[in-house]
Write a protein that holds these residues in place. Structure first.
Motif, PDB file in Angstrom:
ATOM      1  N   TYR A  49      27.648  43.067  38.346  1.00  0.00           N
ATOM      2  CA  TYR A  49      26.926  43.568  39.511  1.00  0.00           C
ATOM      3  C   TYR A  49      25.537  43.988  39.046  1.00  0.00           C
ATOM      4  O   TYR A  49      25.404  44.784  38.113  1.00  0.00           O
ATOM      5  CB  TYR A  49      27.678  44.759  40.110  1.00  0.00           C
ATOM      6  N   TYR A  60      31.477  44.247  37.771  1.00  0.00           N
ATOM      7  CA  TYR A  60      31.678  44.278  39.215  1.00  0.00           C
ATOM      8  C   TYR A  60      32.892  45.120  39.604  1.00  0.00           C
ATOM      9  O   TYR A  60      32.848  45.883  40.553  1.00  0.00           O
ATOM     10  CB  TYR A  60      31.836  42.861  39.782  1.00  0.00           C
ATOM     11  N   TYR A  64      33.166  47.971  42.283  1.00  0.00           N
ATOM     12  CA  TYR A  64      34.054  47.705  43.413  1.00  0.00           C
ATOM     13  C   TYR A  64      35.088  48.813  43.590  1.00  0.00           C
ATOM     14  O   TYR A  64      35.314  49.310  44.683  1.00  0.00           O
ATOM     15  CB  TYR A  64      34.736  46.356  43.186  1.00  0.00           C
TER      16      TYR A  64
END
Length: 105
Positions: A49, A60, A64
């Motif tokens: 990310y 990520y 998340y």
């Protein structure tokens, strides 16, 4: 085949009934041509990310898990052109294959 009618049947189904082997099928009606969207959940392992606000790149999944929950999916859309006996496929850059459509045929 009457794709408009078939996709209207799909559209009227319950959320749980629109998935086969983990692949979601949804109808998009009311457009010039009937459309079938196909979404397949994927594993975001090794995805990164880019956090421009904090000027960093993070895993990520870490980002998340700290935020909103939901599943990522590779998606494709199939448009039906009955007068030409043609089906058009549009896919995101995630490289979605046409296998889910073949399985359900």
């Amino acid at each position: 085949m009457d794709w408009e009618s078939r996709l209207a049947d799909l559209d009227s189904m319950k959320w749980q009934e629109k998935a086969i082997d983990g692949i979601r099928y949804d109808a998009i009606l009311g457009k010039e041509y009937p459309i079938l969207s196909v979404s397949e959940q994927f594993d975001p392992t090794f995805m990164q990310y880019i956090d421009r606000e904090n000027e960093r790149v993070t895993d990520y999944m870490d980002n998340y898990l700290a935020g909103e929950r939901g599943d990522l999916a590779k998606s494709s859309a199939f448009a039906f052109f009955p007068e030409y006996a043609l089906i058009g496929r549009i896919s995101g850059s995630a490289g979605k294959s046409s296998e889910p459509l073949k399985k359900s045929a």
